[in-house]
Motif scaffolding. Sequence first.
Motif, PDB file in Angstrom:
ATOM      1  N   UNK A  37       0.879   8.682  60.553  1.00 22.64           N
ATOM      2  CA  UNK A  37       1.582   8.705  59.275  1.00 22.64           C
ATOM      3  C   UNK A  37       0.568   8.325  58.202  1.00 22.64           C
ATOM      4  N   UNK A  38       0.978   8.393  56.972  1.00 21.40           N
ATOM      5  CA  UNK A  38       0.042   8.047  55.899  1.00 21.40           C
ATOM      6  C   UNK A  38      -0.344   6.570  55.952  1.00 21.40           C
ATOM      7  N   UNK A  39       0.581   5.725  56.371  1.00 20.79           N
ATOM      8  CA  UNK A  39       0.269   4.296  56.496  1.00 20.79           C
ATOM      9  C   UNK A  39      -0.746   4.046  57.608  1.00 20.79           C
ATOM     10  N   UNK A  40      -0.590   4.740  58.729  1.00 15.08           N
ATOM     11  CA  UNK A  40      -1.531   4.585  59.833  1.00 15.08           C
ATOM     12  C   UNK A  40      -2.919   5.061  59.426  1.00 15.08           C
ATOM     13  N   UNK A  41      -2.987   6.193  58.742  1.00 13.65           N
ATOM     14  CA  UNK A  41      -4.277   6.702  58.297  1.00 13.65           C
ATOM     15  C   UNK A  41      -4.921   5.776  57.267  1.00 13.65           C
ATOM     16  N   UNK A  42      -4.123   5.177  56.403  1.00 13.37           N
ATOM     17  CA  UNK A  42      -4.648   4.215  55.430  1.00 13.37           C
ATOM     18  C   UNK A  42      -5.187   2.978  56.138  1.00 13.37           C
ATOM     19  N   UNK A  43      -4.469   2.524  57.174  1.00 10.22           N
ATOM     20  CA  UNK A  43      -4.930   1.361  57.934  1.00 10.22           C
ATOM     21  C   UNK A  43      -6.240   1.671  58.651  1.00 10.22           C
ATOM     22  N   UNK A  44      -6.350   2.874  59.205  1.00 14.11           N
ATOM     23  CA  UNK A  44      -7.594   3.252  59.883  1.00 14.11           C
ATOM     24  C   UNK A  44      -8.752   3.340  58.893  1.00 14.11           C
ATOM     25  N   UNK A  45      -8.489   3.854  57.703  1.00 12.65           N
ATOM     26  CA  UNK A  45      -9.529   3.924  56.684  1.00 12.65           C
ATOM     27  C   UNK A  45      -9.976   2.546  56.223  1.00 12.65           C
ATOM     28  N   UNK A  46      -9.018   1.647  56.036  1.00 12.22           N
ATOM     29  CA  UNK A  46      -9.354   0.282  55.612  1.00 12.22           C
ATOM     30  C   UNK A  46     -10.147  -0.435  56.696  1.00 12.22           C
ATOM     31  N   UNK A  47      -9.729  -0.281  57.943  1.00 17.40           N
ATOM     32  CA  UNK A  47     -10.468  -0.909  59.045  1.00 17.40           C
ATOM     33  C   UNK A  47     -11.865  -0.312  59.183  1.00 17.40           C
TER      34      UNK A  47
END
Length: 87
Positions: A37-47
């Motif tokens: 989801x967009x939240x998961x992709x954002x979390x992966x980008x931040x990490x």
Amino acid sequence: MSGRKTNVGRRDRIVRALLTPVALAVIVWLYTSVPQSSLTLAAMGALGFIALILGSGALTGTCGVYAALGIDTCSCEAEYASGNTWG
């Protein structure tokens, strides 16, 4: 790397070197196990960004974030003054 003052101490470098693969493993886990989801992709980008900062600080001994905030965890100024940058 001339001009950049070493501001990451030995213990800090070790912790950064240990946390970088952990952050990368969490990214892989998020990619393979959690529905995308967009939240998961954002979390992966931040990490990924955090892993980049941690890894580069562990390798070089300098941290731009620390420099901007005026933090210095390197307590071996006399050792570095003699040109030994592997303290």
